[in-house]
Design a protein around this motif. Structure first.
Motif, PDB file in Angstrom:
ATOM      1  N   ILE A 109      25.041  33.349  47.886  1.00  0.00           N
ATOM      2  CA  ILE A 109      25.220  32.107  48.617  1.00  0.00           C
ATOM      3  C   ILE A 109      25.835  32.510  50.125  1.00  0.00           C
ATOM      4  CG2 ILE A 109      26.902  30.210  48.751  1.00  0.00           C
ATOM      5  CD1 ILE A 109      26.507  29.865  45.844  1.00  0.00           C
ATOM      6  N   THR A 110      26.761  33.460  50.057  1.00  0.00           N
ATOM      7  CA  THR A 110      27.615  33.987  51.319  1.00  0.00           C
ATOM      8  C   THR A 110      26.379  34.309  52.296  1.00  0.00           C
ATOM      9  OG1 THR A 110      29.491  34.294  49.916  1.00  0.00           O
ATOM     10  CG2 THR A 110      29.159  35.270  52.183  1.00  0.00           C
ATOM     11  N   ILE A 111      25.490  35.126  51.643  1.00  0.00           N
ATOM     12  CA  ILE A 111      24.529  35.993  52.511  1.00  0.00           C
ATOM     13  C   ILE A 111      23.475  34.836  53.175  1.00  0.00           C
ATOM     14  CG2 ILE A 111      22.661  37.765  52.239  1.00  0.00           C
ATOM     15  CD1 ILE A 111      25.703  38.886  52.713  1.00  0.00           C
ATOM     16  N   GLY A 112      23.155  33.891  52.077  1.00  0.00           N
ATOM     17  CA  GLY A 112      22.318  33.047  52.659  1.00  0.00           C
ATOM     18  C   GLY A 112      22.624  32.110  53.752  1.00  0.00           C
ATOM     19  N   HIS A 116      32.224  32.279  49.429  1.00  0.00           N
ATOM     20  CA  HIS A 116      33.370  33.332  49.483  1.00  0.00           C
ATOM     21  C   HIS A 116      34.197  33.136  48.394  1.00  0.00           C
ATOM     22  CE1 HIS A 116      32.050  34.023  53.486  1.00  0.00           C
ATOM     23  NE2 HIS A 116      32.808  35.058  53.593  1.00  0.00           N
ATOM     24  N   LEU A 117      34.555  31.685  47.923  1.00  0.00           N
ATOM     25  CA  LEU A 117      35.287  31.610  46.894  1.00  0.00           C
ATOM     26  C   LEU A 117      34.874  32.022  45.543  1.00  0.00           C
ATOM     27  CD1 LEU A 117      37.695  29.689  46.102  1.00  0.00           C
ATOM     28  CD2 LEU A 117      36.326  27.915  45.375  1.00  0.00           C
ATOM     29  N   ILE A 118      33.436  31.955  45.499  1.00  0.00           N
ATOM     30  CA  ILE A 118      32.954  32.491  44.059  1.00  0.00           C
ATOM     31  C   ILE A 118      32.947  34.251  44.174  1.00  0.00           C
ATOM     32  CG2 ILE A 118      30.919  32.753  42.698  1.00  0.00           C
ATOM     33  CD1 ILE A 118      30.060  29.998  43.764  1.00  0.00           C
ATOM     34  N   LEU A 119      32.626  34.687  45.293  1.00  0.00           N
ATOM     35  CA  LEU A 119      32.613  36.070  45.691  1.00  0.00           C
ATOM     36  C   LEU A 119      34.219  36.625  45.268  1.00  0.00           C
ATOM     37  CD1 LEU A 119      30.778  38.590  46.368  1.00  0.00           C
ATOM     38  CD2 LEU A 119      31.648  37.777  48.844  1.00  0.00           C
ATOM     39  N   GLY A 120      35.202  36.006  45.916  1.00  0.00           N
ATOM     40  CA  GLY A 120      36.553  36.349  45.649  1.00  0.00           C
ATOM     41  C   GLY A 120      36.811  36.196  44.094  1.00  0.00           C
ATOM     42  N   ALA A 121      36.510  35.189  43.362  1.00  0.00           N
ATOM     43  CA  ALA A 121      36.703  35.190  41.946  1.00  0.00           C
ATOM     44  C   ALA A 121      36.075  36.125  41.219  1.00  0.00           C
ATOM     45  CB  ALA A 121      36.099  33.697  41.433  1.00  0.00           C
ATOM     46  N   GLY A 122      34.774  36.574  41.629  1.00  0.00           N
ATOM     47  CA  GLY A 122      34.287  37.685  41.018  1.00  0.00           C
ATOM     48  C   GLY A 122      34.664  39.124  41.280  1.00  0.00           C
ATOM     49  N   ILE A 123      35.359  39.357  42.333  1.00  0.00           N
ATOM     50  CA  ILE A 123      36.254  40.559  42.404  1.00  0.00           C
ATOM     51  C   ILE A 123      37.399  40.441  41.757  1.00  0.00           C
ATOM     52  CG2 ILE A 123      37.439  41.766  44.220  1.00  0.00           C
ATOM     53  CD1 ILE A 123      35.504  40.646  46.503  1.00  0.00           C
ATOM     54  N   ILE A 124      38.283  39.543  41.792  1.00  0.00           N
ATOM     55  CA  ILE A 124      39.345  39.500  40.702  1.00  0.00           C
ATOM     56  C   ILE A 124      39.108  39.570  39.399  1.00  0.00           C
ATOM     57  CG2 ILE A 124      41.224  37.757  39.916  1.00  0.00           C
ATOM     58  CD1 ILE A 124      41.561  38.678  42.576  1.00  0.00           C
ATOM     59  N   TRP A 125      37.799  38.843  38.849  1.00  0.00           N
ATOM     60  CA  TRP A 125      37.406  39.160  37.672  1.00  0.00           C
ATOM     61  C   TRP A 125      36.939  40.413  37.274  1.00  0.00           C
ATOM     62  CZ3 TRP A 125      32.957  35.499  35.459  1.00  0.00           C
ATOM     63  CH2 TRP A 125      32.710  35.671  34.037  1.00  0.00           C
ATOM     64  N   LEU A 126      36.478  41.316  38.127  1.00  0.00           N
ATOM     65  CA  LEU A 126      36.120  42.719  37.967  1.00  0.00           C
ATOM     66  C   LEU A 126      37.399  43.499  37.720  1.00  0.00           C
ATOM     67  CD1 LEU A 126      33.909  45.029  37.995  1.00  0.00           C
ATOM     68  CD2 LEU A 126      34.579  45.067  40.308  1.00  0.00           C
ATOM     69  N   LEU A 127      38.385  43.320  38.598  1.00  0.00           N
ATOM     70  CA  LEU A 127      39.558  43.927  38.481  1.00  0.00           C
ATOM     71  C   LEU A 127      40.339  43.646  37.065  1.00  0.00           C
ATOM     72  CD1 LEU A 127      40.981  43.592  42.314  1.00  0.00           C
ATOM     73  CD2 LEU A 127      40.113  45.617  41.142  1.00  0.00           C
ATOM     74  N   VAL A 128      40.118  42.333  36.647  1.00  0.00           N
ATOM     75  CA  VAL A 128      40.771  42.108  35.322  1.00  0.00           C
ATOM     76  C   VAL A 128      40.105  42.862  34.283  1.00  0.00           C
ATOM     77  CG1 VAL A 128      41.042  40.256  33.520  1.00  0.00           C
ATOM     78  CG2 VAL A 128      41.527  39.670  35.860  1.00  0.00           C
ATOM     79  N   LEU A 129      38.588  42.773  34.343  1.00  0.00           N
ATOM     80  CA  LEU A 129      37.983  43.661  33.435  1.00  0.00           C
ATOM     81  C   LEU A 129      38.116  45.413  33.302  1.00  0.00           C
ATOM     82  CD1 LEU A 129      34.498  42.284  33.716  1.00  0.00           C
ATOM     83  CD2 LEU A 129      35.886  41.903  31.962  1.00  0.00           C
ATOM     84  N   LEU A 130      38.252  45.596  34.886  1.00  0.00           N
ATOM     85  CA  LEU A 130      38.794  47.247  34.828  1.00  0.00           C
ATOM     86  C   LEU A 130      40.120  47.199  34.159  1.00  0.00           C
ATOM     87  CD1 LEU A 130      37.848  49.905  36.083  1.00  0.00           C
ATOM     88  CD2 LEU A 130      39.085  49.196  38.274  1.00  0.00           C
ATOM     89  N   GLY A 131      41.184  46.659  34.450  1.00  0.00           N
ATOM     90  CA  GLY A 131      42.428  46.702  33.926  1.00  0.00           C
ATOM     91  C   GLY A 131      42.675  46.636  32.427  1.00  0.00           C
ATOM     92  N   LYS A 132      41.647  45.823  31.912  1.00  0.00           N
ATOM     93  CA  LYS A 132      41.437  45.866  30.335  1.00  0.00           C
ATOM     94  C   LYS A 132      40.953  47.057  29.929  1.00  0.00           C
ATOM     95  CE  LYS A 132      41.086  40.932  29.597  1.00  0.00           C
ATOM     96  NZ  LYS A 132      40.126  39.841  29.166  1.00  0.00           N
ATOM     97  N   ARG A 133      39.934  47.918  30.417  1.00  0.00           N
ATOM     98  CA  ARG A 133      39.461  49.015  29.981  1.00  0.00           C
ATOM     99  C   ARG A 133      40.317  50.148  30.241  1.00  0.00           C
ATOM    100  NH1 ARG A 133      35.355  48.359  26.452  1.00  0.00           N
ATOM    101  NH2 ARG A 133      34.765  50.442  26.937  1.00  0.00           N
ATOM    102  N   ILE A 134      41.366  50.082  31.366  1.00  0.00           N
ATOM    103  CA  ILE A 134      42.216  51.044  31.608  1.00  0.00           C
ATOM    104  C   ILE A 134      43.225  51.175  30.725  1.00  0.00           C
ATOM    105  CG2 ILE A 134      43.832  51.869  33.403  1.00  0.00           C
ATOM    106  CD1 ILE A 134      41.805  51.046  35.588  1.00  0.00           C
ATOM    107  N   GLN A 135      43.473  50.257  30.312  1.00  0.00           N
ATOM    108  CA  GLN A 135      44.804  49.896  29.227  1.00  0.00           C
ATOM    109  C   GLN A 135      44.348  50.662  27.871  1.00  0.00           C
ATOM    110  OE1 GLN A 135      45.865  45.865  29.003  1.00  0.00           O
ATOM    111  NE2 GLN A 135      47.035  46.118  30.902  1.00  0.00           N
ATOM    112  N   ARG A 136      43.018  50.527  27.592  1.00  0.00           N
ATOM    113  CA  ARG A 136      42.442  51.347  26.274  1.00  0.00           C
ATOM    114  C   ARG A 136      42.344  52.564  26.441  1.00  0.00           C
ATOM    115  NH1 ARG A 136      37.327  47.534  24.207  1.00  0.00           N
ATOM    116  NH2 ARG A 136      38.418  45.754  24.135  1.00  0.00           N
ATOM    117  N   VAL A 137      42.305  53.253  27.599  1.00  0.00           N
ATOM    118  CA  VAL A 137      42.288  54.691  27.915  1.00  0.00           C
ATOM    119  C   VAL A 137      43.641  55.365  27.558  1.00  0.00           C
ATOM    120  CG1 VAL A 137      41.694  56.604  29.558  1.00  0.00           C
ATOM    121  CG2 VAL A 137      40.248  54.599  29.218  1.00  0.00           C
TER     122      VAL A 137
END
Length: 133
Positions: free
Chosen positions: A83-86, A112-133
């Motif tokens: 959407i942003t690129i388009g 941009h809002l959806i893109l920002g949510a995606g970046i935050i979501w990725l960081l949350v996913l990454l945080g959950k995986r790091i806690q497991r290690v």
């Protein structure tokens, strides 16, 4: 993992084509001013190509792609980016032609809002995986 590689490859090609398109579209129309087409090349290469290469590496290190919500994240991030690129491409071409659509910034803001949510979501996913290690 292959999906992340192919997505990165797709955005690399699209980014390179956007650079050529910007140069040729402005030259063909005799346009010399600023346009939204000029940063399109960089946005595609950084937010698409390089970003998905980084996610590929993080996926390999932490198994991000094995998480249940990773597929949904992938769709949301790509939707926001497209959407942003388009809107950048449409607005840039309208600027080259000397016109504009008043509601276009709102659509770009949504991307941009959806893109920002995606970046935050990725960081949350990454945080959950790091806690497991």
């Amino acid at each position: 993992m292959k999906k992340l590689y192919y997505t990165s490859f797709f955005y690399a090609v699209l980014g390179l084509l956007a650079g050529v398109f910007y140069r040729e579209a402005t030259r063909h129309n005799g346009f010399t001013g600023e346009t939204a087409l000029s940063p399109l090349h960089t946005h595609l290469l950084v937010l698409g190509f390089m970003f998905f290469l980084i996610v590929l590496g993080l996926g390999k290190l932490f198994g991000l792609h094995e998480m249940r919500s990773f597929g949904a994240w992938y769709l949301v991030y790509n939707l926001g980016l497209l959407i942003t690129i388009g809107t950048m491409a449409v607005r840039g071409m309208l600027q080259v032609k000397g016109s504009d659509i008043p509601s276009l910034p709102y659509i770009a803001g949504l991307g941009h809002l959806i893109l920002g949510a995606g970046i935050i979501w990725l960081l949350v996913l990454l945080g959950k995986r790091i806690q497991r290690v």
